[in-house]
Scaffold this motif. Structure first.
Motif, PDB file in Angstrom:
ATOM      1  N   LEU A   1       0.834  -1.201   0.000  1.00 35.61           N
ATOM      2  CA  LEU A   1       0.000   0.000   0.000  1.00 35.61           C
ATOM      3  C   LEU A   1       0.872   1.255   0.000  1.00 35.61           C
ATOM      4  O   LEU A   1       0.625   2.197  -0.762  1.00 35.61           O
ATOM      5  CB  LEU A   1      -0.931   0.005   1.217  1.00 35.61           C
ATOM      6  N   GLY A   2       1.888   1.271   0.849  1.00 31.51           N
ATOM      7  CA  GLY A   2       2.778   2.429   0.916  1.00 31.51           C
ATOM      8  C   GLY A   2       3.483   2.678  -0.400  1.00 31.51           C
ATOM      9  O   GLY A   2       3.549   3.820  -0.879  1.00 31.51           O
ATOM     10  N   VAL A   3       4.017   1.631  -1.001  1.00 39.58           N
ATOM     11  CA  VAL A   3       4.690   1.778  -2.300  1.00 39.58           C
ATOM     12  C   VAL A   3       3.694   2.266  -3.354  1.00 39.58           C
ATOM     13  O   VAL A   3       4.001   3.157  -4.151  1.00 39.58           O
ATOM     14  CB  VAL A   3       5.360   0.456  -2.734  1.00 39.58           C
ATOM     15  N   SER A   4       2.480   1.717  -3.330  1.00 37.99           N
ATOM     16  CA  SER A   4       1.458   2.127  -4.298  1.00 37.99           C
ATOM     17  C   SER A   4       1.097   3.597  -4.133  1.00 37.99           C
ATOM     18  O   SER A   4       0.943   4.319  -5.132  1.00 37.99           O
ATOM     19  CB  SER A   4       0.204   1.265  -4.145  1.00 37.99           C
TER      20      SER A   4
ATOM     21  N   THR B   1      -1.651  17.252  -3.539  1.00 32.70           N
ATOM     22  CA  THR B   1      -2.216  15.935  -3.258  1.00 32.70           C
ATOM     23  C   THR B   1      -1.143  14.876  -3.502  1.00 32.70           C
ATOM     24  O   THR B   1      -0.969  13.959  -2.695  1.00 32.70           O
ATOM     25  CB  THR B   1      -3.444  15.664  -4.157  1.00 32.70           C
ATOM     26  N   GLY B   2      -0.403  15.023  -4.620  1.00 34.59           N
ATOM     27  CA  GLY B   2       0.685  14.096  -4.925  1.00 34.59           C
ATOM     28  C   GLY B   2       1.751  14.086  -3.847  1.00 34.59           C
ATOM     29  O   GLY B   2       2.245  13.026  -3.459  1.00 34.59           O
ATOM     30  N   ILE B   3       2.103  15.265  -3.337  1.00 39.28           N
ATOM     31  CA  ILE B   3       3.104  15.346  -2.273  1.00 39.28           C
ATOM     32  C   ILE B   3       2.619  14.600  -1.030  1.00 39.28           C
ATOM     33  O   ILE B   3       3.355  13.812  -0.428  1.00 39.28           O
ATOM     34  CB  ILE B   3       3.430  16.813  -1.914  1.00 39.28           C
ATOM     35  N   PHE B   4       1.365  14.842  -0.661  1.00 39.95           N
ATOM     36  CA  PHE B   4       0.820  14.167   0.523  1.00 39.95           C
ATOM     37  C   PHE B   4       0.776  12.652   0.334  1.00 39.95           C
ATOM     38  O   PHE B   4       1.037  11.901   1.272  1.00 39.95           O
ATOM     39  CB  PHE B   4      -0.565  14.701   0.870  1.00 39.95           C
ATOM     40  N   LEU B   5       0.455  12.201  -0.875  1.00 38.52           N
ATOM     41  CA  LEU B   5       0.443  10.759  -1.138  1.00 38.52           C
ATOM     42  C   LEU B   5       1.843  10.163  -0.996  1.00 38.52           C
ATOM     43  O   LEU B   5       2.011   9.082  -0.431  1.00 38.52           O
ATOM     44  CB  LEU B   5      -0.114  10.480  -2.536  1.00 38.52           C
ATOM     45  N   VAL B   6       2.845  10.870  -1.496  1.00 38.73           N
ATOM     46  CA  VAL B   6       4.230  10.387  -1.375  1.00 38.73           C
ATOM     47  C   VAL B   6       4.646  10.331   0.094  1.00 38.73           C
ATOM     48  O   VAL B   6       5.230   9.341   0.544  1.00 38.73           O
ATOM     49  CB  VAL B   6       5.205  11.257  -2.205  1.00 38.73           C
ATOM     50  N   LEU B   7       4.350  11.374   0.846  1.00 39.35           N
ATOM     51  CA  LEU B   7       4.714  11.386   2.271  1.00 39.35           C
ATOM     52  C   LEU B   7       3.992  10.286   3.044  1.00 39.35           C
ATOM     53  O   LEU B   7       4.598   9.596   3.870  1.00 39.35           O
ATOM     54  CB  LEU B   7       4.409  12.751   2.891  1.00 39.35           C
ATOM     55  N   ALA B   8       2.701  10.130   2.777  1.00 42.01           N
ATOM     56  CA  ALA B   8       1.943   9.074   3.465  1.00 42.01           C
ATOM     57  C   ALA B   8       2.477   7.697   3.083  1.00 42.01           C
ATOM     58  O   ALA B   8       2.673   6.830   3.939  1.00 42.01           O
ATOM     59  CB  ALA B   8       0.454   9.181   3.116  1.00 42.01           C
TER      60      ALA B   8
ATOM     61  N   CYS C   1       3.553  10.194  -7.209  1.00 43.96           N
ATOM     62  CA  CYS C   1       4.497  10.649  -8.240  1.00 43.96           C
ATOM     63  C   CYS C   1       3.796  10.799  -9.584  1.00 43.96           C
ATOM     64  O   CYS C   1       4.053  11.750 -10.334  1.00 43.96           O
ATOM     65  CB  CYS C   1       5.668   9.677  -8.356  1.00 43.96           C
ATOM     66  N   PHE C   2       2.888   9.872  -9.895  1.00 42.16           N
ATOM     67  CA  PHE C   2       2.116   9.955 -11.135  1.00 42.16           C
ATOM     68  C   PHE C   2       1.267  11.226 -11.162  1.00 42.16           C
ATOM     69  O   PHE C   2       1.236  11.937 -12.161  1.00 42.16           O
ATOM     70  CB  PHE C   2       1.226   8.716 -11.298  1.00 42.16           C
ATOM     71  N   VAL C   3       0.593  11.525 -10.052  1.00 42.37           N
ATOM     72  CA  VAL C   3      -0.247  12.721  -9.973  1.00 42.37           C
ATOM     73  C   VAL C   3       0.599  13.974 -10.171  1.00 42.37           C
ATOM     74  O   VAL C   3       0.235  14.877 -10.928  1.00 42.37           O
ATOM     75  CB  VAL C   3      -1.016  12.772  -8.623  1.00 42.37           C
ATOM     76  N   ARG C   4       1.758  14.039  -9.508  1.00 40.79           N
ATOM     77  CA  ARG C   4       2.641  15.211  -9.667  1.00 40.79           C
ATOM     78  C   ARG C   4       3.106  15.364 -11.112  1.00 40.79           C
ATOM     79  O   ARG C   4       3.118  16.454 -11.654  1.00 40.79           O
ATOM     80  CB  ARG C   4       3.846  15.094  -8.731  1.00 40.79           C
TER      81      ARG C   4
ATOM     82  N   ASP D   1      -7.929  22.205 -16.606  1.00 42.49           N
ATOM     83  CA  ASP D   1      -8.115  20.869 -17.181  1.00 42.49           C
ATOM     84  C   ASP D   1      -7.145  19.886 -16.530  1.00 42.49           C
ATOM     85  O   ASP D   1      -6.432  20.228 -15.594  1.00 42.49           O
ATOM     86  CB  ASP D   1      -7.945  20.902 -18.706  1.00 42.49           C
ATOM     87  N   GLY D   2      -7.129  18.652 -17.032  1.00 39.81           N
ATOM     88  CA  GLY D   2      -6.274  17.621 -16.448  1.00 39.81           C
ATOM     89  C   GLY D   2      -6.671  17.374 -14.997  1.00 39.81           C
ATOM     90  O   GLY D   2      -7.864  17.358 -14.669  1.00 39.81           O
ATOM     91  N   PRO D   3      -5.699  17.232 -14.112  1.00 39.62           N
ATOM     92  CA  PRO D   3      -6.036  16.975 -12.703  1.00 39.62           C
ATOM     93  C   PRO D   3      -6.704  18.177 -12.037  1.00 39.62           C
ATOM     94  O   PRO D   3      -7.394  18.030 -11.028  1.00 39.62           O
ATOM     95  CB  PRO D   3      -4.682  16.659 -12.066  1.00 39.62           C
ATOM     96  N   TYR D   4      -6.527  19.369 -12.628  1.00 43.97           N
ATOM     97  CA  TYR D   4      -7.114  20.593 -12.073  1.00 43.97           C
ATOM     98  C   TYR D   4      -8.623  20.662 -12.299  1.00 43.97           C
ATOM     99  O   TYR D   4      -9.294  21.520 -11.744  1.00 43.97           O
ATOM    100  CB  TYR D   4      -6.415  21.824 -12.651  1.00 43.97           C
ATOM    101  N   ALA D   5      -9.168  19.734 -13.074  1.00 44.50           N
ATOM    102  CA  ALA D   5     -10.614  19.642 -13.251  1.00 44.50           C
ATOM    103  C   ALA D   5     -11.270  18.938 -12.061  1.00 44.50           C
ATOM    104  O   ALA D   5     -12.487  18.996 -11.908  1.00 44.50           O
ATOM    105  CB  ALA D   5     -10.942  18.899 -14.545  1.00 44.50           C
ATOM    106  N   TYR D   6     -10.468  18.292 -11.210  1.00 42.22           N
ATOM    107  CA  TYR D   6     -10.996  17.534 -10.079  1.00 42.22           C
ATOM    108  C   TYR D   6     -10.718  18.205  -8.741  1.00 42.22           C
ATOM    109  O   TYR D   6     -11.559  18.168  -7.853  1.00 42.22           O
ATOM    110  CB  TYR D   6     -10.405  16.119 -10.067  1.00 42.22           C
TER     111      TYR D   6
END
Length: 186
Positions: free
Chosen positions: A53-56, A103-110, A62-65, A91-96
């Motif tokens: 889970l952590g690696v994922s 969000t990508g940074i927080f995912l990497v840290l978590a 990283c993909f989001v960033r 557009d892109g991720p900014y549409a969500y």
């Protein structure tokens, strides 16, 4: 205000941890020769769900960033700044969400935290935690809290700058995309 060096170092440390665990799992004889992991029974080195889970989370972050960098193109900078020809990217991720790069940074840290604390991590398997590594873990958690606070402050600055620069366009975008970091959560 915020240096990306801690995030890069954290990502590299967690990536090394993940590679070490995978190395032992898939090539134990060669890999164990060069690490502290050679003293451990192989039964302890099965990949556990929390480690995966952590690696994922790290990979997805990283993909989001990367998606954000590609979407922003020439408008991307590490500092909060806008060029005279800057346009509001929606557009892109900014549409969500309005700040998907964070969000990508927080995912990497978590993800890095989960990897380091999982049973299979190098940090745990080599006994770093048991041999005085608690201050390292405490420092890591302090770094995560500091990073979170810096990003929280930066989000406010960016939102204010965008609101000043784009006025009604920003207000329409913020109404259409009310989520700051996670879709479905304001």
């Amino acid at each position: 205000m915020y240096s990306f060096l801690p995030q890069t170092g954290a990502g590299l440390a967690a990536l090394c941890d993940a590679l070490a665990t995978y190395g032992v799992a898939f090539a134990p004889t060669q890999f164990q020769r060069y690490t502290c992991l050679r003293r451990l029974p192989l039964g302890l080195l099965e990949l556990e769900p929390m480690f995966l889970l952590g690696v994922s989370l790290m990979v997805f972050g990283c993909f989001v960033r990367r998606w954000c960098f590609r979407t922003l193109g020439r408008f991307f900078t590490f500092e909060v700044s806008m060029s005279p020809c800057h346009r509001l990217v929606t557009d892109g991720p900014y549409a969500y969400v309005r700040h998907p790069s964070y969000t990508g940074i927080f995912l990497v840290l978590a993800g890095a935290t989960i990897v380091m604390c999982s049973h299979n991590s190098w940090f745990r398997q080599c006994g770093v935690l048991e041999r005085g590594g608690a201050p390292v873990l405490a420092a890591w958690m302090a770094l995560c809290l500091w990073s979170t606070n810096c990003l929280r402050l930066r989000l406010k600055v960016e939102d204010e700058e965008l609101k000043i620069r784009f006025g009604k366009f920003w207000e329409d975008y913020a109404a259409r995309v009310p989520y700051t970091l996670i879709p479905g959560f304001v």
